[in-house]
Design an enzyme around this catalytic site. Structure first.
Site, PDB file in Angstrom:
ATOM      1  N   ASP A 215     -10.080  -6.378  12.025  1.00 26.98           N
ATOM      2  CA  ASP A 215      -9.923  -7.761  12.461  1.00 26.98           C
ATOM      3  C   ASP A 215     -11.098  -8.215  13.331  1.00 26.98           C
ATOM      4  OD1 ASP A 215      -9.177  -6.002  14.462  1.00 26.98           O
ATOM      5  OD2 ASP A 215      -7.104  -6.678  14.581  1.00 26.98           O
TER       6      ASP A 215
ATOM      7  N   ASP B 211       0.814  -1.212   0.000  1.00 25.63           N
ATOM      8  CA  ASP B 211       0.000   0.000   0.000  1.00 25.63           C
ATOM      9  C   ASP B 211       0.850   1.265   0.000  1.00 25.63           C
ATOM     10  OD1 ASP B 211      -2.677  -0.339  -0.397  1.00 25.63           O
ATOM     11  OD2 ASP B 211      -3.283   0.144   1.643  1.00 25.63           O
TER      12      ASP B 211
END
Length: 765
Positions: A330, A167
């Site tokens: 998550d 990224d």
């Protein structure tokens, strides 16, 4: 039958509450409390079996319920004192919050699961695994080490694909309006593409940096074809046995979506580093991974922690991939999949080695993200109203989310005594006898309960310290997310930093202010107790309470007084053999520790003549392999001779490393999956209440002096004449220190700074 059982439970519970809430005299309550404490001691001495554990919890609960009933019924200031009533209600609310968190914790940890190791499965039945390594701005040598370890896992190579998800090199970054940033992104992309090609890894980037880590992994999901997705943070390198210990669970349960393993770190967090506890005290996260996640596993509620976890790709497809509404993708992902009827498993074996934030400011930045993300889920997707979750799962998620409200109660406990000491405002209506019979005995039981349950993985008062150190800053973050739940954004935690000098954290000033305020309170309380008639024993009790808060603040000053840490590469103690090759001569050696930047070993037998002559310009370490390695299985060395004489201990740095040599390093460092469990076991020794309290008081006394010394050092330094700190050079001091620690169990950051590996074939200081 079920109705009768429910009736009996309700009836017995009501009878117990009626019994526990009967008013008794203060003397009777004191006798009762002392009897309970004595019984707890007897049960403690008997053992920790299931029956003893249940009896201990029952006795402790009896004392806690008695205290809560008395506290709510008799101790609030009257309505005629609105200031006292308001402040007293705040203190009571803080106490009730802690009691609720304790009760929920006891339910969650009622029977933690310990799963049996997996049996090795035939290669032909194993699923295809795609390993995702998301990266944003990590150094290339960190990425090379992680992907080499991932590719070296013990698993069929035709069923293992490793993806580096960059990224930091997206189209958006490469076309940034700032030409310097754009060029840096393009260079990063080109360099990582070349690295991945040489290491047999798939390079993946995307057009735009949308939805942070979740968006990065979702972009890769569109291309991955494996049955299982395995996620590693860029600085979380797996041990060789990772997949063999975990992947088999997916073949046992078609509705299993997650297998999570613990996060274990080679370097101390800032509080451990600054208090020098890393080698002797369990880390803060060990209680969560060794008990809480196992407790949640009992109720099918253990959740995804962002790394060191496997997820079923078909399950992810049902929810559109990794959830990205909040900044804790998550836990949110696990939350959604649990609600769809999928199951999770927690494997309590350390199978990765990671890095923690080195500085207090980066540590706080990481915790702010965790805090805000969990509260975002609580506000935007409240577990109480989530369809599909079983009641116990809702309780498990609520326990993990409501925990993050702790900054407010913690600050209330710290500051509450000052209302009486400085302003004569009574916020707790009680005489001394009642305070001893109820409050003091309740505190003793509470400390005993926590030490009985968690003493192996958490020293006394350490939880309170971490809550205080975080609470100063998290309170503002909590208010921000409550006012605008969608505002928080994902920030990458800085790691792999070096600290060349002792100094105060830039976040230290609130801690000095808090310590000064509480020190003033202690001095005023002592003065009033000695010289003012009528204050009596109540002032003594409140003054002692304030003094303990002051000691807590003193330890907090130590936590923000940053000790130098010039080394970027913490070492891991290992037991491997190899050959030292110097100018064509070979010598057998025993490798005792290794890091990403170097290693140490004992030479067995005669030394190569080149070493005796002081010539080690062409040295390599040939490693006896555990797994499959590419190349000749050797690493380039810069040797440093120890002054330990007959021990023949050598320390070395790794010279400039080429991509294939990272596979050798991965085999050396992550080949033995028992290395980390041995380290954790070495520091999991039960700390008694007396020893833990004594250690904490000592810190509270000495650490403020160190903080003040750092403060004077800051003001005495002249910026106009200050010179950059020189690069540390090899020294016999370091070698002596390394030799002294070479046979110790735990890893340490106390060795020489290594050159940063800036790329596949370049090195910069």
């Amino acid at each position: 039958m079920f109705g009768l059982r429910a009736f009996l439970w309700i009836a017995s519970g009501a009878a117990a509450i009626l019994l526990l809430t009967q008013p008794v005299s203060v003397q009777a309550q004191l006798s009762l409390s002392v009897t309970v404490i004595a019984a707890l001691i007897v049960v403690w001495m008997i053992g920790r079996g299931k029956l003893a554990r249940q009896l201990f919890l029952a006795l402790a609960s009896f004392s806690i319920i008695r205290y809560v009933y008395w506290r709510v019924s008799y101790t609030l200031p009257p309505a005629s004192d609105p200031v006292g009533l308001t402040l007293g209600s705040m203190l009571l609310a803080a106490e009730l919050y802690c009691v609720v968190i304790l009760v929920v914790s006891l339910i969650v940890n009622a029977d933690p699961v310990k799963r049996k190791p997996q049996k090795r499965l035939p290669d032909d039945v194993l699923p295809v695994v795609d390993v995702f390594v998301p990266t944003y701005n990590e150094d290339e040598y960190i990425l090379a080490t992680t992907v080499a370890a991932a590719r070296s896992m013990d698993y069929p190579k035709d069923k293992l694909n490793v993806w580096l998800l960059d990224d930091g090199g997206t189209d958006q970054k490469c076309n940034d309006k700032d030409p310097i940033k754009a060029e840096a992104a393009r260079q990063r992309r080109a360099s990582l593409q070349a690295l991945c090609k040489q290491m047999g890894v798939i390079y993946q980037t995307r057009a735009r940096n949308e939805h942070a880590k979740a968006g990065n992994m979702n972009a890769a999901l569109a291309h991955a074809k494996g049955d299982i997705v395995l996620v590693f943070d860029a600085d979380h390198a797996p041990f060789r046995a990772f997949l063999q210990e975990t992947v088999g669970y997916f073949l046992e349960d078609p509705k299993l979506f997650l297998v999570q393993t613990p996060h274990v770190f080679l370097n101390p967090d800032p509080i451990e580093k600054n208090l020098r506890t890393f080698n002797r005290m369990p880390s803060e996260n060990e209680m969560f991974y060794s008990l809480t996640q196992r407790g949640l596993d009992k109720w099918d509620a253990s959740f995804f922690c962002g790394s060191a976890a496997l997820l079923r790709r078909s399950a992810l497809a049902e929810t559109g991939g990794f959830s990205g509404v909040t900044i804790t993708e998550d836990c949110e992902t696990a939350f959604e999949l649990h609600a769809r009827g999928y199951h999770s498993v927690f494997v309590d074996k350390p199978l990765i080695a990671g890095l923690q934030p080195e500085t207090f400011s980066s540590f706080i930045g990481q915790r702010v993200r965790w805090c805000q993300g969990m509260l975002q889920i609580m506000i935007l997707k409240n577990p109480l109203f989530k369809k599909g979750l079983r009641p116990i799962q809702k309780l498990g998620y609520l326990s993990s989310m409501t925990f993050w409200w702790f900054p407010f109660p913690r600050l209330v406990f710290m500051l509450a005594p000052l209302s009486y000491i400085l302003f004569d405002v009574k916020i707790f209506v009680s005489n001394v006898d009642e305070a001893i019979a109820y409050t003091l005995t309740y505190m003793i039981v509470n400390v005993m309960l926590q030490n009985y349950l968690f003493g192996v993985v958490r020293w006394p008062w350490v939880s309170e310290l971490y809550e205080y150190c975080q609470g100063v800053f998290l309170s503002k973050a909590i208010v921000s997310v409550v006012l605008n739940p969608r505002k928080p954004t994902f920030n990458v935690t800085a790691k792999g930093l070096t600290l060349e000098n002792d100094h105060l954290s830039e976040l230290a000033w609130p801690f000095f202010a808090m310590y000064g305020l509480l020190l003033t309170g202690t001095v005023v309380a002592a003065y009033r107790y000695i010289f003012e008639p009528g204050t009596g024993n109540l002032m003594l009790i409140v003054g002692l309470w304030n003094t303990f808060s002051m000691l807590m603040a003193g330890v907090g000053l130590g936590a923000v007084s940053e000790r130098k840490q010039p080394d970027r590469h913490p070492r891991l103690t290992i037991n491997r053999t190899g050959l030292l090759a110097v100018n064509g001569e070979l010598a057998r050696c025993k490798i005792v520790n290794v890091s990403a930047g170097g290693c140490a070993f004992h030479v067995e037998g005669d030394l190569p003549s080149a070493l005796l002559e002081g010539d080690a310009t062409n040295a390599r370490l040939i490693v006896d392999a555990i797994g499959d390695m590419t190349g000749d299985g050797s690493l380039p060395l810069i040797l440093l001779r120890s002054d330990e004489g007959d021990r023949k201990l050598y320390a070395c740095e790794f010279d400039t490393m080429h991509p294939h040599e990272y596979f050798v390093l991965a085999d050396l460092m992550y080949g033995d999956s028992d290395a980390l469990p041995k380290f954790l076991e070495s520091r999991r020794k039960h700390k008694s209440i007396w020893a833990g309290t004594g250690q904490f008081i000592w810190w509270g006394i000495v650490e403020p002096f160190r903080a003040v010394a750092y403060l004077f050092k800051r003001f005495s330094a002249s910026p106009s004449i200050e010179e950059p700190a020189p690069t540390p050079e090899p020294s016999t001091i370091w070698l002596h220190r390394l030799a002294a620690k070479a046979n110790d169990g735990p890893p340490s950051a106390e060795h020489k700074a290594q050159p940063q590996k800036a790329g596949a074939s370049s090195k910069s200081a």
